[in-house]
Scaffold this motif. Structure first.
Motif, PDB file in Angstrom:
ATOM      1  N   LYS A  96       0.839  -1.203   0.000  1.00  0.00           N
ATOM      2  CA  LYS A  96       0.000   0.000   0.000  1.00  0.00           C
ATOM      3  C   LYS A  96       0.873   1.252   0.000  1.00  0.00           C
ATOM      4  CE  LYS A  96      -4.127  -1.788   2.293  1.00  0.00           C
ATOM      5  NZ  LYS A  96      -4.932  -1.762   3.530  1.00  0.00           N
ATOM      6  N   LYS A  97       1.914   1.242   0.833  1.00  0.00           N
ATOM      7  CA  LYS A  97       2.833   2.381   0.890  1.00  0.00           C
ATOM      8  C   LYS A  97       3.537   2.571  -0.450  1.00  0.00           C
ATOM      9  CE  LYS A  97       3.669   2.184   5.844  1.00  0.00           C
ATOM     10  NZ  LYS A  97       4.638   1.872   6.903  1.00  0.00           N
ATOM     11  N   LYS A  98       3.979   1.483  -1.047  1.00  0.00           N
ATOM     12  CA  LYS A  98       4.660   1.565  -2.346  1.00  0.00           C
ATOM     13  C   LYS A  98       3.725   2.139  -3.409  1.00  0.00           C
ATOM     14  CE  LYS A  98       8.797   0.074  -1.727  1.00  0.00           C
ATOM     15  NZ  LYS A  98       9.944   0.933  -1.987  1.00  0.00           N
ATOM     16  N   ILE A  99       2.490   1.695  -3.411  1.00  0.00           N
ATOM     17  CA  ILE A  99       1.513   2.196  -4.385  1.00  0.00           C
ATOM     18  C   ILE A  99       1.265   3.680  -4.159  1.00  0.00           C
ATOM     19  CG2 ILE A  99      -0.914   2.066  -5.084  1.00  0.00           C
ATOM     20  CD1 ILE A  99      -0.709  -0.985  -4.601  1.00  0.00           C
ATOM     21  N   GLU A 100       1.123   4.080  -2.884  1.00  0.00           N
ATOM     22  CA  GLU A 100       0.924   5.500  -2.588  1.00  0.00           C
ATOM     23  C   GLU A 100       2.116   6.328  -3.049  1.00  0.00           C
ATOM     24  OE1 GLU A 100       0.144   5.687   1.607  1.00  0.00           O
ATOM     25  OE2 GLU A 100      -1.848   4.783   1.392  1.00  0.00           O
ATOM     26  N   GLU A 101       3.326   5.809  -2.842  1.00  0.00           N
ATOM     27  CA  GLU A 101       4.525   6.514  -3.297  1.00  0.00           C
ATOM     28  C   GLU A 101       4.531   6.659  -4.812  1.00  0.00           C
ATOM     29  OE1 GLU A 101       8.013   4.538  -1.831  1.00  0.00           O
ATOM     30  OE2 GLU A 101       7.424   4.810   0.260  1.00  0.00           O
ATOM     31  N   LEU A 102       4.161   5.599  -5.506  1.00  0.00           N
ATOM     32  CA  LEU A 102       4.122   5.647  -6.963  1.00  0.00           C
ATOM     33  C   LEU A 102       3.073   6.648  -7.446  1.00  0.00           C
ATOM     34  CD1 LEU A 102       4.411   1.872  -7.888  1.00  0.00           C
ATOM     35  CD2 LEU A 102       6.098   3.638  -8.363  1.00  0.00           C
TER      36      LEU A 102
END
Length: 78
Positions: free
Chosen positions: A65-71
């Protein structure tokens, strides 16, 4: 007499087939959890294993989820 032997052979094949089906059923859920239902220590160990697995998967979900938000943030910044 030959008819009786043929019928006996056919019945033995049917019995073997049913035994295979029973064996398959005994190796699948929920029958394979029968030992856990009988032994409380095994049940507790199984619950602990499942809870550890759940915690691991929840950690993975949070990570992705964090990675997707960063992207998504980096895509919006461009």
């Amino acid at each position: 007499m030959e008819e009786l032997e043929d019928e006996r052979f056919a019945l033995n094949m049917m019995i073997a087939d049913e035994k295979d089906k029973i064996s398959h059923i005994k190796s699948t859920y929920p029958y394979n959890l029968k030992d856990l239902m009988i032994d409380e220590d095994k049940m507790d160990a199984y619950h602990e294993k499942l809870n550890d697995l759940l915690t691991y998967y929840q950690g993975l979900c949070n990570y992705y989820k964090k990675k997707i938000e960063e992207l998504l943030r980096s895509e919006n910044d461009e």
